[in-house]
Design a protein around this motif. Structure first.
Motif, PDB file in Angstrom:
ATOM      1  N   ALA A  10     -10.065  30.474 -25.663  1.00 19.67           N
ATOM      2  CA  ALA A  10      -9.224  30.212 -26.843  1.00 19.67           C
ATOM      3  C   ALA A  10      -9.180  28.719 -27.136  1.00 19.67           C
ATOM      4  CB  ALA A  10      -7.813  30.753 -26.603  1.00 19.67           C
ATOM      5  N   TRP A  11      -8.975  27.921 -26.080  1.00 19.48           N
ATOM      6  CA  TRP A  11      -8.945  26.464 -26.258  1.00 19.48           C
ATOM      7  C   TRP A  11     -10.271  25.970 -26.852  1.00 19.48           C
ATOM      8  CZ3 TRP A  11     -11.802  23.437 -22.365  1.00 19.48           C
ATOM      9  CH2 TRP A  11     -11.883  22.085 -22.722  1.00 19.48           C
ATOM     10  N   LYS A  12     -11.373  26.477 -26.295  1.00 22.05           N
ATOM     11  CA  LYS A  12     -12.700  26.011 -26.746  1.00 22.05           C
ATOM     12  C   LYS A  12     -12.948  26.405 -28.207  1.00 22.05           C
ATOM     13  CE  LYS A  12     -16.872  24.364 -26.172  1.00 22.05           C
ATOM     14  NZ  LYS A  12     -17.026  22.973 -26.563  1.00 22.05           N
ATOM     15  N   LEU A  13     -12.377  27.555 -28.620  1.00 25.91           N
ATOM     16  CA  LEU A  13     -12.601  28.005 -30.010  1.00 25.91           C
ATOM     17  C   LEU A  13     -11.602  27.393 -30.997  1.00 25.91           C
ATOM     18  CD1 LEU A  13     -13.338  31.839 -29.524  1.00 25.91           C
ATOM     19  CD2 LEU A  13     -14.989  29.979 -29.873  1.00 25.91           C
ATOM     20  N   ALA A  14     -10.643  26.620 -30.452  1.00 28.35           N
ATOM     21  CA  ALA A  14      -9.537  26.149 -31.303  1.00 28.35           C
ATOM     22  C   ALA A  14     -10.023  25.377 -32.523  1.00 28.35           C
ATOM     23  CB  ALA A  14      -8.569  25.292 -30.481  1.00 28.35           C
ATOM     24  N   GLN A  15     -11.073  24.600 -32.348  1.00 27.30           N
ATOM     25  CA  GLN A  15     -11.541  23.744 -33.457  1.00 27.30           C
ATOM     26  C   GLN A  15     -12.748  24.359 -34.165  1.00 27.30           C
ATOM     27  OE1 GLN A  15      -9.690  21.284 -34.178  1.00 27.30           O
ATOM     28  NE2 GLN A  15      -8.529  20.987 -32.276  1.00 27.30           N
ATOM     29  N   SER A  16     -13.015  25.651 -33.929  1.00 23.65           N
ATOM     30  CA  SER A  16     -14.268  26.242 -34.444  1.00 23.65           C
ATOM     31  C   SER A  16     -14.180  26.625 -35.912  1.00 23.65           C
ATOM     32  CB  SER A  16     -14.596  27.501 -33.625  1.00 23.65           C
ATOM     33  OG  SER A  16     -13.588  28.473 -33.859  1.00 23.65           O
ATOM     34  N   GLY A  17     -12.972  26.653 -36.464  1.00 28.19           N
ATOM     35  CA  GLY A  17     -12.821  27.102 -37.860  1.00 28.19           C
ATOM     36  C   GLY A  17     -12.695  28.619 -37.962  1.00 28.19           C
ATOM     37  N   LEU A  18     -12.829  29.324 -36.849  1.00 28.59           N
ATOM     38  CA  LEU A  18     -12.670  30.783 -36.862  1.00 28.59           C
ATOM     39  C   LEU A  18     -11.189  31.139 -36.749  1.00 28.59           C
ATOM     40  CD1 LEU A  18     -15.439  31.629 -34.240  1.00 28.59           C
ATOM     41  CD2 LEU A  18     -15.587  32.027 -36.713  1.00 28.59           C
ATOM     42  N   SER A  19     -10.811  32.304 -37.299  1.00 26.67           N
ATOM     43  CA  SER A  19      -9.450  32.774 -37.038  1.00 26.67           C
ATOM     44  C   SER A  19      -9.487  33.542 -35.711  1.00 26.67           C
ATOM     45  CB  SER A  19      -8.938  33.648 -38.177  1.00 26.67           C
ATOM     46  OG  SER A  19      -9.670  34.835 -38.247  1.00 26.67           O
ATOM     47  N   VAL A  20      -8.722  33.057 -34.769  1.00 28.05           N
ATOM     48  CA  VAL A  20      -8.770  33.614 -33.406  1.00 28.05           C
ATOM     49  C   VAL A  20      -7.364  34.061 -33.000  1.00 28.05           C
ATOM     50  CG1 VAL A  20      -9.378  33.160 -30.997  1.00 28.05           C
ATOM     51  CG2 VAL A  20     -10.638  31.996 -32.829  1.00 28.05           C
ATOM     52  N   THR A  21      -7.267  35.262 -32.473  1.00 25.11           N
ATOM     53  CA  THR A  21      -5.988  35.774 -31.967  1.00 25.11           C
ATOM     54  C   THR A  21      -6.151  36.130 -30.491  1.00 25.11           C
ATOM     55  OG1 THR A  21      -5.376  36.661 -34.128  1.00 25.11           O
ATOM     56  CG2 THR A  21      -4.253  37.615 -32.221  1.00 25.11           C
ATOM     57  N   VAL A  22      -5.187  35.722 -29.697  1.00 27.22           N
ATOM     58  CA  VAL A  22      -5.156  36.114 -28.282  1.00 27.22           C
ATOM     59  C   VAL A  22      -4.040  37.138 -28.125  1.00 27.22           C
ATOM     60  CG1 VAL A  22      -4.684  35.337 -25.917  1.00 27.22           C
ATOM     61  CG2 VAL A  22      -5.957  33.853 -27.487  1.00 27.22           C
ATOM     62  N   VAL A  23      -4.327  38.264 -27.495  1.00 24.71           N
ATOM     63  CA  VAL A  23      -3.245  39.198 -27.170  1.00 24.71           C
ATOM     64  C   VAL A  23      -3.063  39.242 -25.657  1.00 24.71           C
ATOM     65  CG1 VAL A  23      -3.437  40.617 -29.243  1.00 24.71           C
ATOM     66  CG2 VAL A  23      -4.765  41.236 -27.238  1.00 24.71           C
ATOM     67  N   GLU A  24      -1.832  39.295 -25.251  1.00 22.92           N
ATOM     68  CA  GLU A  24      -1.492  39.213 -23.824  1.00 22.92           C
ATOM     69  C   GLU A  24      -0.377  40.221 -23.537  1.00 22.92           C
ATOM     70  OE1 GLU A  24      -2.314  37.628 -20.811  1.00 22.92           O
ATOM     71  OE2 GLU A  24      -0.648  38.910 -20.190  1.00 22.92           O
ATOM     72  N   ALA A  25      -0.596  41.052 -22.515  1.00 21.47           N
ATOM     73  CA  ALA A  25       0.393  42.087 -22.195  1.00 21.47           C
ATOM     74  C   ALA A  25       1.694  41.502 -21.633  1.00 21.47           C
ATOM     75  CB  ALA A  25      -0.198  43.063 -21.185  1.00 21.47           C
ATOM     76  N   GLY A  26       1.584  40.384 -20.936  1.00 21.94           N
ATOM     77  CA  GLY A  26       2.762  39.817 -20.279  1.00 21.94           C
ATOM     78  C   GLY A  26       3.565  38.901 -21.177  1.00 21.94           C
ATOM     79  N   SER A  27       4.561  38.266 -20.557  1.00 24.41           N
ATOM     80  CA  SER A  27       5.477  37.378 -21.300  1.00 24.41           C
ATOM     81  C   SER A  27       5.030  35.927 -21.167  1.00 24.41           C
ATOM     82  CB  SER A  27       6.885  37.437 -20.713  1.00 24.41           C
ATOM     83  OG  SER A  27       7.251  38.727 -20.368  1.00 24.41           O
ATOM     84  N   TRP A  28       5.599  35.127 -22.003  1.00 25.46           N
ATOM     85  CA  TRP A  28       5.488  33.674 -21.841  1.00 25.46           C
ATOM     86  C   TRP A  28       6.635  33.288 -20.911  1.00 25.46           C
ATOM     87  CZ3 TRP A  28       6.853  29.622 -26.166  1.00 25.46           C
ATOM     88  CH2 TRP A  28       6.533  28.341 -25.702  1.00 25.46           C
ATOM     89  N   VAL A  29       6.315  32.978 -19.649  1.00 23.84           N
ATOM     90  CA  VAL A  29       7.353  32.748 -18.643  1.00 23.84           C
ATOM     91  C   VAL A  29       7.781  31.283 -18.699  1.00 23.84           C
ATOM     92  CG1 VAL A  29       7.989  33.000 -16.210  1.00 23.84           C
ATOM     93  CG2 VAL A  29       6.218  34.474 -17.191  1.00 23.84           C
ATOM     94  N   LYS A  30       9.062  31.080 -18.984  1.00 23.88           N
ATOM     95  CA  LYS A  30       9.521  29.698 -19.125  1.00 23.88           C
ATOM     96  C   LYS A  30      10.446  29.277 -17.990  1.00 23.88           C
ATOM     97  CE  LYS A  30       9.272  31.003 -23.611  1.00 23.88           C
ATOM     98  NZ  LYS A  30       9.990  31.534 -24.725  1.00 23.88           N
ATOM     99  N   THR A  31      11.082  30.263 -17.328  1.00 31.45           N
ATOM    100  CA  THR A  31      11.883  29.892 -16.147  1.00 31.45           C
ATOM    101  C   THR A  31      11.383  30.708 -14.959  1.00 31.45           C
ATOM    102  OG1 THR A  31      13.497  31.454 -17.030  1.00 31.45           O
ATOM    103  CG2 THR A  31      14.087  29.139 -17.143  1.00 31.45           C
ATOM    104  N   PHE A  32      11.263  30.025 -13.851  1.00 31.79           N
ATOM    105  CA  PHE A  32      10.709  30.665 -12.659  1.00 31.79           C
ATOM    106  C   PHE A  32      11.800  30.904 -11.629  1.00 31.79           C
ATOM    107  CE2 PHE A  32       7.158  28.340 -14.605  1.00 31.79           C
ATOM    108  CZ  PHE A  32       6.270  29.390 -14.783  1.00 31.79           C
ATOM    109  N   GLU A  33      11.741  32.083 -11.011  1.00 31.49           N
ATOM    110  CA  GLU A  33      12.691  32.471  -9.965  1.00 31.49           C
ATOM    111  C   GLU A  33      12.279  31.823  -8.651  1.00 31.49           C
ATOM    112  OE1 GLU A  33      15.142  34.634 -10.059  1.00 31.49           O
ATOM    113  OE2 GLU A  33      14.890  35.668 -11.970  1.00 31.49           O
ATOM    114  N   LYS A  34      13.234  31.624  -7.754  1.00 31.05           N
ATOM    115  CA  LYS A  34      12.856  31.151  -6.424  1.00 31.05           C
ATOM    116  C   LYS A  34      12.596  32.342  -5.491  1.00 31.05           C
ATOM    117  CE  LYS A  34      13.904  27.242  -3.452  1.00 31.05           C
ATOM    118  NZ  LYS A  34      12.512  26.965  -3.239  1.00 31.05           N
ATOM    119  N   ASP A  35      12.798  33.539  -6.024  1.00 35.20           N
ATOM    120  CA  ASP A  35      12.727  34.756  -5.226  1.00 35.20           C
ATOM    121  C   ASP A  35      11.351  35.420  -5.402  1.00 35.20           C
ATOM    122  OD1 ASP A  35      12.944  37.607  -4.703  1.00 35.20           O
ATOM    123  OD2 ASP A  35      15.095  37.234  -4.465  1.00 35.20           O
ATOM    124  N   PHE A  36      10.616  35.558  -4.292  1.00 36.84           N
ATOM    125  CA  PHE A  36       9.255  36.101  -4.356  1.00 36.84           C
ATOM    126  C   PHE A  36       9.248  37.544  -4.873  1.00 36.84           C
ATOM    127  CE2 PHE A  36       5.740  38.386  -2.160  1.00 36.84           C
ATOM    128  CZ  PHE A  36       4.675  37.760  -2.796  1.00 36.84           C
TER     129      PHE A  36
END
Ligand SMILES: Cc1cc2nc3c(=O)[nH]c(=O)nc-3n(C[C@H](O)[C@H](O)[C@H](O)COP(=O)(O)OP(=O)(O)OC[C@H]3O[C@@H](n4cnc5c(N)ncnc54)[C@H](O)[C@@H]3O)c2cc1C
Length: 498
Positions: A30-56
């Motif tokens: 995705a990063w490499k295609l960022a400047q390609s002029g193509l319309s690019v969509t990334v789909v991801e099943a998971g979340s954008w994790v912004k806070t991390f637990e200390k619990d494994f």
């Protein structure tokens, strides 16, 4: 982050390139295609994790596939962790970056017809990725005693020892890479790569789980899947159309998606590879304070040509509890000496061992089979013995192996001999592996491989693969950097093929 949305409604859109999965493979592309002029969509099943637990336990339950309970069955049963998050495995891994060994690439050329997989031809892609992700050796100031003891032991034995190179900036040595970096130092794909992609106008849809590909008359047209909530419960049906689809869902999920999409021939799901690993705990007289220092600061490539790697490692108390069959009293005794413990690991490149990803018909459930071969069992045993030698050289008093049939606690000086002489079965070793490769391997021969050396799926137009699933065998080293360099390489040619 502009344009990055956790979707809660139905999705229907069209783009030039659709990338399924945002890990080191998909995210780097995705990063490499960022400047390609193509319309690019990334789909991801998971979340954008912004806070991390200390619990494994909470971390793996929330941010890993199958709640962190994914397991392999065969002549061994072992856990394998695959992250389910924006950035994939790079968010929770130790960030060790290594280029593939010359011998692994030579095998890829000779046995799989990948003639242009030379160190020279791939070097510009590794150079670009290493520069962008700031890959550099661990700083002395954040090593900590646990890593320094590993280095000193290697030096005492005359074995090679190298500082680990990682994608990070500003590591403070808090030894919790596996929980996600609360210090925001790890340059995982969510922080580096996807960010620049979105800033350049790329779209990222998290919480979108692809079920199968839309393929019409041998041409990939898009995907169908579900918008899911944070616990992977399907909420809405989703359909996205694209001129080119790139599957980068990781070495287990990519072949599973292909199989669910009807691509069952051409070795889809075969040739699954792991780096089976084990670790030893060494107990020292003096305090080690193992919770300080880089998670993995030094490693030894002394035995890499025999397929054995040795690494310094840390694992948290709950990980110990999961992996060691100690009685409660023994475990309490270990915890009392937690501050005097160090954990070092070994993994093998496992050329003798192979597995397969299957999908249980009519379900999304996977059947992951894997057998550890005899040669690899010997190598794992030897790897454990080498770790014990290191602990003895470092001055450890005792080592704990967790191996069935062996004393739970061994004198460090005695342990190497005991480990070498033991008659073990694969199931005696407390194995695990988070390095997964293969399942949709590349090669020149369409009857033996799923895609060509660019990841283009044989016999299906406009469909590419871009993750560790395409590795024909182990790259001989930790796999992430190779996936990133190959994604960079694909990103260079893909705009000309859309
Ligand atoms: C704890 C741990 C430590 C590790 N340490 C290291 C290390 O130090 N160095 C190293 O080289 N390697 C390490 N690894 C392995 C490394 O992280 C992986 O090899 C690497 O992440 C693989 O990249 P990938 O792009 O192939 O797949 P992944 O990183 O698995 O990314 C695939 C992405 O696709 C998404 N996805 C999957 N299926 C779907 C679907 N159906 N729909 C939508 N999205 C989907 C996933 O959620 C995921 O985000 C470690 C792994 C773990 C778990």
């Amino acid at each position: 982050m502009k344009g990055l949305a956790d979707y809660t409604g139905p999705v229907l859109e069209s783009c030039d390139v659709l990338i399924v999965g945002s890990g080191p493979g998909g995210g780097t592309l995705a990063w490499k295609l960022a400047q390609s002029g193509l319309s690019v969509t990334v789909v991801e099943a998971g979340s954008w994790v912004k806070t991390f637990e200390k619990d494994f336990g909470k971390t793996i339950a929330s941010h890993f596939w199958d709640g962190g309970m994914r397991a392999v069955r065969g002549n061994v049963t072992f856990p394998t962790l695959q992250a389910r998050a924006l950035g994939g495995g790079s968010v929770f891994n130790s960030a060790i970056c290594m280029r593939p060994t010359a011998s692994a690439l030579a095998r890829w050329r000779a046995d799989h017809g990948l003639a242009d997989y030379t160190e020279e031809a791939l070097a510009p892609h590794f150079d670009a990725v290493e520069a962008f992700f700031d890959i550099h050796p661990v700083a002395d100031e954040v090593m900590g005693r646990r890593n320094e003891l590993f280095r000193d032991a290697c030096n005492t034995l005359g074995w090679s020892v190298e500082k680990v190179r990682r994608n990070e900036r500003g590591c403070v040595g808090s030894a919790e890479c596996i929980l996600g970096c609360r210090n925001e130092a790890k340059l995982s794909l969510d922080r580096r790569g996807i960010k620049e992609f979105v800033e350049a106008g790329g779209r990222v849809l998290t919480h979108l789980q692809v079920d199968q590909l839309l393929i019409e008359k041998g041409v990939a047209k898009g995907i169908v899947g579900h918008v899911v909530d944070g616990r992977a419960t399907p909420l809405h049906h989703a359909r996205i159309h694209a001129k080119v689809v790139v599957v980068a869902a990781g070495a287990i999920n990519t072949p599973a998606i292909l199989r669910r999409s009807g691509l069952r021939d051409r070795s889809v799901g075969d040739n699954l590879r792991f780096h089976p690993s084990g670790y030893l705990v060494g107990i020292f007289d003096d305090r080690v304070y193992p919770w300080t220092g880089a998670t993995q600061g030094y490693h030894s490539t002394q035995f890499l040509n025999q397929g054995i790697k040795l690494e310094s490692l840390w694992a948290t108390a709950p990980v110990f509890a999961q992996r060691f069959p100690l009685g409660v009293r023994q475990f309490k005794r270990l915890l009392k000496r937690y501050d005097r413990a160090a954990v070092w690991d070994t993994w093998v490149s496992a050329e003798d061992s192979v597995g397969r990803v299957g999908v249980i018909p009519g379900t999304n459930k996977l059947d992951i089979q894997y057998d550890v071969g005899r040669g690899d069992l010997r190598r794992l045993q030897e790897g454990n013995a080498l770790l014990a030698e290191l602990f003895a050289a470092a001055g450890a008093r005792e080592v704990l192996t967790g191996i069935k049939g062996l004393p739970e606690v061994m004198d460090a000086a005695e342990a190497p001999r005991i480990l070498r002489e033991a008659k073990l079965l694969p199931s005696d070793l407390p194995c695990g592996s988070n390095h997964v490769m293969g399942g949709a391997v590349m090669g020149a021969d369409p009857t033996k491989s799923v895609c060509d050396g660019w990841g283009a799926v044989h016999g299906t137009a406009n469909l590419y693969l871009c993750d560790t699933s395409i590795f024909p065998t182990s790259p001989g080293v930790n796999p992430m950097l190779t996936a990133m360099a190959l994604a960079h390489r694909l990103g260079e040619v893909l705009p000309g093929r859309v």
